[in-house]
Design a protein around this motif. Sequence first.
Motif, PDB file in Angstrom:
ATOM      1  N   ALA A   9       0.656  -1.260  -0.092  1.00  0.00           N
ATOM      2  CA  ALA A   9      -0.002   0.165   0.066  1.00  0.00           C
ATOM      3  C   ALA A   9       0.815   1.154  -0.087  1.00  0.00           C
ATOM      4  CB  ALA A   9      -0.903  -0.094   1.367  1.00  0.00           C
ATOM      5  N   ALA A  10       1.772   1.190   0.641  1.00  0.00           N
ATOM      6  CA  ALA A  10       2.958   2.135   0.735  1.00  0.00           C
ATOM      7  C   ALA A  10       3.502   2.716  -0.709  1.00  0.00           C
ATOM      8  CB  ALA A  10       3.894   2.284   1.885  1.00  0.00           C
ATOM      9  N   LEU A  11       3.869   1.422  -1.203  1.00  0.00           N
ATOM     10  CA  LEU A  11       4.317   1.652  -2.438  1.00  0.00           C
ATOM     11  C   LEU A  11       3.517   2.141  -3.448  1.00  0.00           C
ATOM     12  CD1 LEU A  11       7.130   1.114  -4.381  1.00  0.00           C
ATOM     13  CD2 LEU A  11       5.893  -1.272  -4.740  1.00  0.00           C
ATOM     14  N   VAL A  12       2.283   1.739  -3.464  1.00  0.00           N
ATOM     15  CA  VAL A  12       1.381   1.932  -4.427  1.00  0.00           C
ATOM     16  C   VAL A  12       0.948   3.776  -4.203  1.00  0.00           C
ATOM     17  CG1 VAL A  12      -1.232   2.037  -5.040  1.00  0.00           C
ATOM     18  CG2 VAL A  12       0.148  -0.057  -4.714  1.00  0.00           C
ATOM     19  N   LEU A  13       0.803   4.082  -2.927  1.00  0.00           N
ATOM     20  CA  LEU A  13       0.683   5.586  -2.802  1.00  0.00           C
ATOM     21  C   LEU A  13       1.894   6.524  -3.077  1.00  0.00           C
ATOM     22  CD1 LEU A  13      -1.091   5.235   0.587  1.00  0.00           C
ATOM     23  CD2 LEU A  13      -2.194   5.914  -1.487  1.00  0.00           C
ATOM     24  N   SER A  14       3.020   6.044  -2.687  1.00  0.00           N
ATOM     25  CA  SER A  14       4.439   6.734  -3.083  1.00  0.00           C
ATOM     26  C   SER A  14       4.132   6.892  -4.712  1.00  0.00           C
ATOM     27  CB  SER A  14       5.666   6.091  -2.528  1.00  0.00           C
ATOM     28  OG  SER A  14       5.684   4.923  -3.241  1.00  0.00           O
ATOM     29  N   VAL A  15       4.093   5.733  -5.548  1.00  0.00           N
ATOM     30  CA  VAL A  15       4.192   5.811  -7.116  1.00  0.00           C
ATOM     31  C   VAL A  15       3.094   6.833  -7.427  1.00  0.00           C
ATOM     32  CG1 VAL A  15       3.748   4.564  -9.018  1.00  0.00           C
ATOM     33  CG2 VAL A  15       5.228   3.635  -7.107  1.00  0.00           C
ATOM     34  N   SER A  16       1.897   6.650  -7.058  1.00  0.00           N
ATOM     35  CA  SER A  16       0.752   7.709  -7.305  1.00  0.00           C
ATOM     36  C   SER A  16       1.045   9.020  -7.035  1.00  0.00           C
ATOM     37  CB  SER A  16      -0.620   7.142  -6.612  1.00  0.00           C
ATOM     38  OG  SER A  16      -0.688   7.396  -5.379  1.00  0.00           O
ATOM     39  N   SER A  17       1.818   9.188  -5.931  1.00  0.00           N
ATOM     40  CA  SER A  17       2.063  10.542  -5.524  1.00  0.00           C
ATOM     41  C   SER A  17       3.042  11.260  -6.678  1.00  0.00           C
ATOM     42  CB  SER A  17       2.510  10.832  -4.399  1.00  0.00           C
ATOM     43  OG  SER A  17       3.738  10.324  -3.998  1.00  0.00           O
ATOM     44  N   LEU A  18       4.162  10.269  -6.902  1.00  0.00           N
ATOM     45  CA  LEU A  18       5.048  10.847  -8.035  1.00  0.00           C
ATOM     46  C   LEU A  18       4.312  10.928  -9.209  1.00  0.00           C
ATOM     47  CD1 LEU A  18       8.149   8.364  -7.244  1.00  0.00           C
ATOM     48  CD2 LEU A  18       7.934  10.909  -6.784  1.00  0.00           C
ATOM     49  N   ALA A  19       3.350  10.425  -9.862  1.00  0.00           N
ATOM     50  CA  ALA A  19       2.923  10.480 -11.072  1.00  0.00           C
ATOM     51  C   ALA A  19       1.984  11.765 -10.981  1.00  0.00           C
ATOM     52  CB  ALA A  19       1.858   9.422 -11.233  1.00  0.00           C
ATOM     53  N   MET A  20       1.358  12.075  -9.898  1.00  0.00           N
ATOM     54  CA  MET A  20       0.743  13.547  -9.679  1.00  0.00           C
ATOM     55  C   MET A  20       1.549  14.527  -9.746  1.00  0.00           C
ATOM     56  SD  MET A  20      -2.312  12.332  -6.945  1.00  0.00           S
ATOM     57  CE  MET A  20      -2.611  13.980  -6.335  1.00  0.00           C
ATOM     58  N   ALA A  21       2.786  14.321  -9.101  1.00  0.00           N
ATOM     59  CA  ALA A  21       3.609  15.486  -9.022  1.00  0.00           C
ATOM     60  C   ALA A  21       4.048  15.711 -10.459  1.00  0.00           C
ATOM     61  CB  ALA A  21       4.917  15.256  -8.252  1.00  0.00           C
ATOM     62  N   GLU A  22       4.515  14.719 -11.370  1.00  0.00           N
ATOM     63  CA  GLU A  22       4.974  14.787 -12.669  1.00  0.00           C
ATOM     64  C   GLU A  22       3.844  15.661 -13.351  1.00  0.00           C
ATOM     65  OE1 GLU A  22       7.534  14.549 -15.969  1.00  0.00           O
ATOM     66  OE2 GLU A  22       7.691  14.235 -13.998  1.00  0.00           O
ATOM     67  N   GLY A  24       1.536  17.658 -12.468  1.00  0.00           N
ATOM     68  CA  GLY A  24       1.400  18.920 -11.839  1.00  0.00           C
ATOM     69  C   GLY A  24       2.792  19.841 -12.420  1.00  0.00           C
ATOM     70  N   GLY A  25       3.819  19.372 -12.630  1.00  0.00           N
ATOM     71  CA  GLY A  25       4.839  20.073 -13.082  1.00  0.00           C
ATOM     72  C   GLY A  25       4.718  20.143 -14.744  1.00  0.00           C
ATOM     73  N   ASP A  26       4.033  19.301 -15.314  1.00  0.00           N
ATOM     74  CA  ASP A  26       3.582  19.411 -16.778  1.00  0.00           C
ATOM     75  C   ASP A  26       2.600  20.600 -16.789  1.00  0.00           C
ATOM     76  OD1 ASP A  26       5.593  17.563 -17.311  1.00  0.00           O
ATOM     77  OD2 ASP A  26       3.902  16.058 -17.800  1.00  0.00           O
ATOM     78  N   ARG A  27       1.756  20.778 -16.128  1.00  0.00           N
ATOM     79  CA  ARG A  27       0.545  21.700 -16.171  1.00  0.00           C
ATOM     80  C   ARG A  27       1.280  23.001 -15.814  1.00  0.00           C
ATOM     81  NH1 ARG A  27      -2.482  17.448 -13.732  1.00  0.00           N
ATOM     82  NH2 ARG A  27      -2.027  18.360 -11.767  1.00  0.00           N
ATOM     83  N   THR A  28       2.082  23.121 -14.614  1.00  0.00           N
ATOM     84  CA  THR A  28       2.896  24.289 -14.311  1.00  0.00           C
ATOM     85  C   THR A  28       3.427  24.906 -15.631  1.00  0.00           C
ATOM     86  OG1 THR A  28       2.764  23.619 -12.064  1.00  0.00           O
ATOM     87  CG2 THR A  28       4.487  25.414 -12.719  1.00  0.00           C
ATOM     88  N   PHE A  29       4.352  23.857 -16.175  1.00  0.00           N
ATOM     89  CA  PHE A  29       5.058  24.545 -17.149  1.00  0.00           C
ATOM     90  C   PHE A  29       4.331  24.908 -18.486  1.00  0.00           C
ATOM     91  CE2 PHE A  29       6.802  23.584 -21.503  1.00  0.00           C
ATOM     92  CZ  PHE A  29       7.847  24.619 -21.326  1.00  0.00           C
ATOM     93  N   ALA A  30       3.250  24.287 -18.809  1.00  0.00           N
ATOM     94  CA  ALA A  30       2.173  24.645 -20.030  1.00  0.00           C
ATOM     95  C   ALA A  30       1.781  26.068 -19.751  1.00  0.00           C
ATOM     96  CB  ALA A  30       1.188  23.650 -20.013  1.00  0.00           C
ATOM     97  N   ARG A  31       1.106  25.975 -18.371  1.00  0.00           N
ATOM     98  CA  ARG A  31       0.538  27.361 -17.681  1.00  0.00           C
ATOM     99  C   ARG A  31       1.657  28.573 -17.947  1.00  0.00           C
ATOM    100  NH1 ARG A  31      -1.949  25.712 -13.836  1.00  0.00           N
ATOM    101  NH2 ARG A  31      -0.124  26.124 -12.278  1.00  0.00           N
ATOM    102  N   SER A  77      12.118  21.186 -10.513  1.00  0.00           N
ATOM    103  CA  SER A  77      12.118  19.824 -10.925  1.00  0.00           C
ATOM    104  C   SER A  77      13.643  19.395 -10.951  1.00  0.00           C
ATOM    105  CB  SER A  77      11.928  19.628 -12.337  1.00  0.00           C
ATOM    106  OG  SER A  77      12.060  18.413 -12.984  1.00  0.00           O
ATOM    107  N   CYS A  78      13.975  18.204 -10.481  1.00  0.00           N
ATOM    108  CA  CYS A  78      15.214  17.554 -10.771  1.00  0.00           C
ATOM    109  C   CYS A  78      15.777  17.109 -12.070  1.00  0.00           C
ATOM    110  CB  CYS A  78      15.375  16.576  -9.451  1.00  0.00           C
ATOM    111  SG  CYS A  78      15.214  17.185  -7.759  1.00  0.00           S
TER     112      CYS A  78
END
Length: 110
Positions: A9-22, A24-31, A77-78
Amino acid sequence: MKLFKLSLAALVLSVSSLAMAEGGGDRTFARAMQENERAMAAYAARQGKEAPVVENYSYDMPLDIKKVVNVTPPIKSCDVVPSRMTYEDSAGKLNTIEYSVLGVCRTNGG
């Protein structure tokens, strides 16, 4: 078995948060790029010039930069991220190039 489920469960949550962060960065750049295009079009109109068209920069591209008008700041972003520079050439024409830069990355490495 409970430890395995909790770990999964911890692994799934951490992977999904990374996907959301990515995303979000794409939307931030586009904006940011849309805002930059609007600002440069407004700047061009105030100067009585044509709005610049975005070109992808390549190392063999000759640049005639008389005055830098705007540079978009890199996003947090790194990774390598796109950035843009709008400049006026010696003929007075506005140009915008898009190129890659290292994003602003802060690590907590001790």
